[in-house]
Design a protein around this motif. Structure first.
Motif, short mmCIF file in Angstrom:
data_model
loop_
_atom_site.label_atom_id
_atom_site.label_comp_id
_atom_site.label_asym_id
_atom_site.label_seq_id
_atom_site.Cartn_x
_atom_site.Cartn_y
_atom_site.Cartn_z
N GLN A 4 1.36 5.10 1.31
CA GLN A 4 0.77 6.31 2.52
C GLN A 4 1.35 7.55 2.01
O GLN A 4 2.41 7.82 1.57
CB GLN A 4 1.38 5.72 3.53
N THR B 89 -7.67 5.32 7.46
CA THR B 89 -6.38 5.57 6.95
C THR B 89 -5.21 5.97 7.80
O THR B 89 -5.62 6.79 8.58
CB THR B 89 -6.67 6.66 5.81
N TRP C 122 -1.62 8.02 7.73
CA TRP C 122 -0.64 8.93 6.87
C TRP C 122 0.50 9.45 7.83
O TRP C 122 0.26 9.39 9.11
CB TRP C 122 -1.36 9.91 6.04
N SER D 70 2.66 9.80 12.73
CA SER D 70 1.78 8.86 12.29
C SER D 70 0.33 9.29 12.42
O SER D 70 0.14 9.65 13.97
CB SER D 70 1.82 7.54 12.65
N TYR E 109 0.79 -1.18 -0.02
CA TYR E 109 0.00 0.01 -0.10
C TYR E 109 0.88 1.19 -0.06
O TYR E 109 1.97 1.28 0.37
CB TYR E 109 -0.82 0.06 0.96
#
Length: 139
Positions: A4, A63, A65, A57, A2
């Protein structure tokens, strides 16, 4: 795999995180200041960065990010070339988030129904971060 987003706020990271926590319900799950990093004799941090955020973080909905103050370069330009896309559960929530991001920012496309969504808008927030706020087609 994935991908970020990692956003650099050029010295305004704590202010941005406080704002997103208050207005969007974001949660800071980790934060390290430059002065908290292990010493590195080959790459010592500049003293003026000591109380700046080296890494954070952030959880926003489902989510995660990341963010940093970066190098706090006074000559650094504004962010450009990308947007974060915030998808809300429903149109009233999306409009609330859009309005919060627009406060002190610049509306690029007013929040409104479109042919692809019950609500969509584009805004550059007060920190120079571009956002696309919308609702899924089936919401």
């Amino acid at each position: 795999m994935y991908v970020q987003p990692y956003v650099f706020f050029n010295g305004r990271c704590q202010e941005a995180l406080d704002y997103y926590t208050d207005k969007l319900g974001a949660q800071v799950t980790f934060k390290m200041l430059y002065k908290e990093a292990p010493p590195d004799a080959h790459n010592p941090p500049r003293p003026e960065l000591a109380d700046k955020i080296m890494h954070a973080s952030i959880r926003q909905g489902s989510t995660v990010w990341m963010a940093s103050d970066g190098t706090c370069d006074p000559a650094g330009g504004s962010m450009n070339g990308f947007s974060l896309s915030l998808t809300a559960d429903d149109a009233p929530s999306a409009e609330k988030y859009f309005n919060a991001l627009a406060d002190g920012g610049h509306v690029m496309f007013p929040f409104q129904p479109t042919f692809w969504s019950k609500g969509f808008g584009m805004v550059v927030d007060r920190f120079g971060l571009s956002w696309m706020v919308g609702v899924p087609e089936d919401a």
